[in-house]
Each structure stands twice: as C-alpha cells, then as structure tokens.
Scaffold this motif. Structure first.
Motif, PDB file in Angstrom:
ATOM      1  N   ASN A 109       0.817  -1.214   0.000  1.00  0.00           N
ATOM      2  CA  ASN A 109       0.000   0.000   0.000  1.00  0.00           C
ATOM      3  C   ASN A 109       0.851   1.265   0.000  1.00  0.00           C
ATOM      4  N   ARG A 110       1.921   1.265   0.784  1.00  0.00           N
ATOM      5  CA  ARG A 110       2.729   2.476   0.926  1.00  0.00           C
ATOM      6  C   ARG A 110       3.703   2.672  -0.225  1.00  0.00           C
ATOM      7  N   LEU A 111       4.247   1.588  -0.765  1.00  0.00           N
ATOM      8  CA  LEU A 111       5.286   1.709  -1.793  1.00  0.00           C
ATOM      9  C   LEU A 111       4.803   1.351  -3.192  1.00  0.00           C
ATOM     10  N   GLY A 112       3.567   0.948  -3.321  1.00  0.00           N
ATOM     11  CA  GLY A 112       3.073   0.458  -4.598  1.00  0.00           C
ATOM     12  C   GLY A 112       2.719   1.531  -5.613  1.00  0.00           C
ATOM     13  N   GLY A 113       2.598   2.768  -5.187  1.00  0.00           N
ATOM     14  CA  GLY A 113       2.201   3.827  -6.111  1.00  0.00           C
ATOM     15  C   GLY A 113       3.349   4.309  -6.975  1.00  0.00           C
ATOM     16  N   ASN A 114       2.999   4.955  -8.069  1.00  0.00           N
ATOM     17  CA  ASN A 114       4.012   5.488  -8.989  1.00  0.00           C
ATOM     18  C   ASN A 114       4.680   6.744  -8.447  1.00  0.00           C
ATOM     19  N   ASP A 115       4.062   7.404  -7.489  1.00  0.00           N
ATOM     20  CA  ASP A 115       4.571   8.682  -6.993  1.00  0.00           C
ATOM     21  C   ASP A 115       5.258   8.559  -5.633  1.00  0.00           C
ATOM     22  N   THR A 116       5.809   7.393  -5.308  1.00  0.00           N
ATOM     23  CA  THR A 116       6.448   7.180  -4.015  1.00  0.00           C
ATOM     24  C   THR A 116       7.751   7.971  -3.957  1.00  0.00           C
ATOM     25  N   ASP A 117       7.858   8.777  -2.935  1.00  0.00           N
ATOM     26  CA  ASP A 117       9.040   9.609  -2.711  1.00  0.00           C
ATOM     27  C   ASP A 117      10.233   8.707  -2.350  1.00  0.00           C
ATOM     28  N   PRO A 118      11.383   8.905  -2.971  1.00  0.00           N
ATOM     29  CA  PRO A 118      12.567   8.092  -2.650  1.00  0.00           C
ATOM     30  C   PRO A 118      12.954   8.162  -1.170  1.00  0.00           C
ATOM     31  N   LYS A 119      12.692   9.290  -0.508  1.00  0.00           N
ATOM     32  CA  LYS A 119      12.994   9.397   0.919  1.00  0.00           C
ATOM     33  C   LYS A 119      12.153   8.395   1.713  1.00  0.00           C
ATOM     34  N   ILE A 120      10.899   8.205   1.319  1.00  0.00           N
ATOM     35  CA  ILE A 120      10.028   7.242   2.007  1.00  0.00           C
ATOM     36  C   ILE A 120      10.570   5.823   1.832  1.00  0.00           C
ATOM     37  N   VAL A 121      11.052   5.520   0.643  1.00  0.00           N
ATOM     38  CA  VAL A 121      11.640   4.200   0.402  1.00  0.00           C
ATOM     39  C   VAL A 121      12.797   3.963   1.357  1.00  0.00           C
ATOM     40  N   HIS A 122      13.667   4.954   1.520  1.00  0.00           N
ATOM     41  CA  HIS A 122      14.806   4.815   2.429  1.00  0.00           C
ATOM     42  C   HIS A 122      14.349   4.731   3.886  1.00  0.00           C
ATOM     43  N   ASP A 123      13.305   5.495   4.239  1.00  0.00           N
ATOM     44  CA  ASP A 123      12.773   5.423   5.601  1.00  0.00           C
ATOM     45  C   ASP A 123      12.197   4.030   5.891  1.00  0.00           C
ATOM     46  N   VAL A 124      11.467   3.468   4.947  1.00  0.00           N
ATOM     47  CA  VAL A 124      10.904   2.124   5.111  1.00  0.00           C
ATOM     48  C   VAL A 124      12.029   1.103   5.264  1.00  0.00           C
ATOM     49  N   ALA A 125      13.065   1.227   4.436  1.00  0.00           N
ATOM     50  CA  ALA A 125      14.195   0.300   4.533  1.00  0.00           C
ATOM     51  C   ALA A 125      14.862   0.400   5.905  1.00  0.00           C
ATOM     52  N   ALA A 126      14.987   1.602   6.433  1.00  0.00           N
ATOM     53  CA  ALA A 126      15.589   1.786   7.761  1.00  0.00           C
ATOM     54  C   ALA A 126      14.722   1.137   8.840  1.00  0.00           C
ATOM     55  N   ILE A 127      13.412   1.287   8.733  1.00  0.00           N
ATOM     56  CA  ILE A 127      12.504   0.661   9.702  1.00  0.00           C
ATOM     57  C   ILE A 127      12.642  -0.860   9.652  1.00  0.00           C
ATOM     58  N   LEU A 128      12.692  -1.415   8.441  1.00  0.00           N
ATOM     59  CA  LEU A 128      12.821  -2.872   8.301  1.00  0.00           C
ATOM     60  C   LEU A 128      14.166  -3.355   8.827  1.00  0.00           C
ATOM     61  N   ASP A 129      15.248  -2.617   8.535  1.00  0.00           N
ATOM     62  CA  ASP A 129      16.565  -2.983   9.058  1.00  0.00           C
ATOM     63  C   ASP A 129      16.568  -2.960  10.583  1.00  0.00           C
ATOM     64  N   ASP A 130      15.940  -1.928  11.170  1.00  0.00           N
ATOM     65  CA  ASP A 130      15.863  -1.829  12.620  1.00  0.00           C
ATOM     66  C   ASP A 130      15.083  -3.011  13.208  1.00  0.00           C
ATOM     67  N   ALA A 131      13.955  -3.346  12.588  1.00  0.00           N
ATOM     68  CA  ALA A 131      13.149  -4.472  13.073  1.00  0.00           C
ATOM     69  C   ALA A 131      13.947  -5.773  13.010  1.00  0.00           C
ATOM     70  N   ALA A 132      14.676  -5.978  11.927  1.00  0.00           N
ATOM     71  CA  ALA A 132      15.488  -7.194  11.785  1.00  0.00           C
ATOM     72  C   ALA A 132      16.546  -7.270  12.884  1.00  0.00           C
ATOM     73  N   GLN A 133      17.193  -6.159  13.168  1.00  0.00           N
ATOM     74  CA  GLN A 133      18.212  -6.151  14.219  1.00  0.00           C
ATOM     75  C   GLN A 133      17.603  -6.412  15.593  1.00  0.00           C
ATOM     76  N   ARG A 134      16.442  -5.844  15.838  1.00  0.00           N
ATOM     77  CA  ARG A 134      15.776  -6.062  17.128  1.00  0.00           C
ATOM     78  C   ARG A 134      15.382  -7.538  17.296  1.00  0.00           C
ATOM     79  N   ILE A 135      14.914  -8.156  16.213  1.00  0.00           N
ATOM     80  CA  ILE A 135      14.539  -9.580  16.265  1.00  0.00           C
ATOM     81  C   ILE A 135      15.772 -10.435  16.517  1.00  0.00           C
ATOM     82  N   GLU A 136      16.873 -10.105  15.865  1.00  0.00           N
ATOM     83  CA  GLU A 136      18.113 -10.866  16.060  1.00  0.00           C
ATOM     84  C   GLU A 136      18.595 -10.786  17.509  1.00  0.00           C
TER      85      GLU A 136
END
Length: 150
Positions: A121-148
């Motif tokens: 829903n958040r990244l599927g649109g054609n007008d997704t801001d590149p900053k949002i993509v990087h923010d999402v990646a940072a959130i996912l990286d943080d979640a992965a580290q917390r799980i580890e």
C-alpha cells in the motif's frame, strides 16, 4: 532435502513401520516435515524401484491399482546397519517441522502478512518519494536487528 541414499533409507524406514504405496510415503514424509518438504513422485517412485531391485522391499497385495510394498528381511538388515543415520534423518525432518511450526505460527504469520500489505500500500504507487523508500528500509533494518537480539 535428501540425497538419493538418504531418501532410500527414509522410505525403507516408513515401509518397515507398515506396508505402504508411493502416495502414502509422500504424505508420510510431508507430515513428518510439517509440510515443509513434499518429495515428488519423480523422486519417490524410482527410489522404490531401486529398493525393490535391491531386494529390500517387495510388492504386497493391496486395494485398487496402487502398488503397496513391505520390507523384506534384507531390507530389515539394511535398516539395522544404518540405524544411526536413519535416526539423524528422522531428527532432521522433526527439526524442520518444528521450525515451520514456530515460523508459521498464527501471530507471526499474521504480522508478516500485515507487513506485506502495508508495504504494498505504501510503496506500490508510482509517486512514491525516494525518501520514504529509504525510511521504510531503515525501519525494516531496525526491526530485523531487534529480532536478532531477542
């Protein structure tokens, strides 16, 4: 999952428990692995032919068109000779089933599905801001580290 020799031993062990046909064997392995591994008929039936050629199993009377097999004395001797390896293979199947049970459990599966939907829903649109993509990646990286670190 198994090399041909290991699959042969697993099949022989299952047949020793009770006479079975190919489809029963496929389902028994699927069940033992918690549905993580389902051997194809193209692997199982040639292995059964080899076991039969080696004199370790023999065809027995069965209902319908399916061939059922029972273990022979030669097969029983082979099982005894490879008892330790068979125990290792059974433990591997059980471990895979346990791992699947843990990772496919209700709350984790639900959360993974929620994440997938949110990302689409958040990244599927054609007008997704590149900053949002990087923010999402940072959130996912943080979640992965917390799980580890759990």
């Amino acid at each position: 999952m198994f090399d041909s020799g290991d699959l042969r031993l697993v099949l022989l062990k299952l047949i020793a428990e009770q006479p079975r046909h190919g489809y029963d064997l496929i389902r028994a392995i699927e069940e033992a692995s918690g549905s993580s591994y389902v051997p194809s008929p193209g692997v199982v039936y040639p292995a059964l032919s080899m076991l039969q050629d080696l004199g370790q199993i023999s065809e027995v009377a069965s209902e319908g068109a399916r061939k059922a097999f029972a273990i022979t004395p030669q097969g029983t001797a082979d099982l005894a000779a490879h008892a330790e390896r068979i125990s290792e293979l059974q433990a591997r199947l059980a471990m895979i089933a346990t791992m699947r049970e843990r990772t496919d459990g209700g709350p984790v599966r639900r959360a993974m599905e929620n994440l997938k939907v949110a990302l689409r829903n958040r990244l599927g649109g054609n007008d997704t801001d590149p900053k949002i993509v990087h923010d999402v990646a940072a959130i996912l990286d943080d979640a992965a580290q917390r799980i580890e670190r759990l």
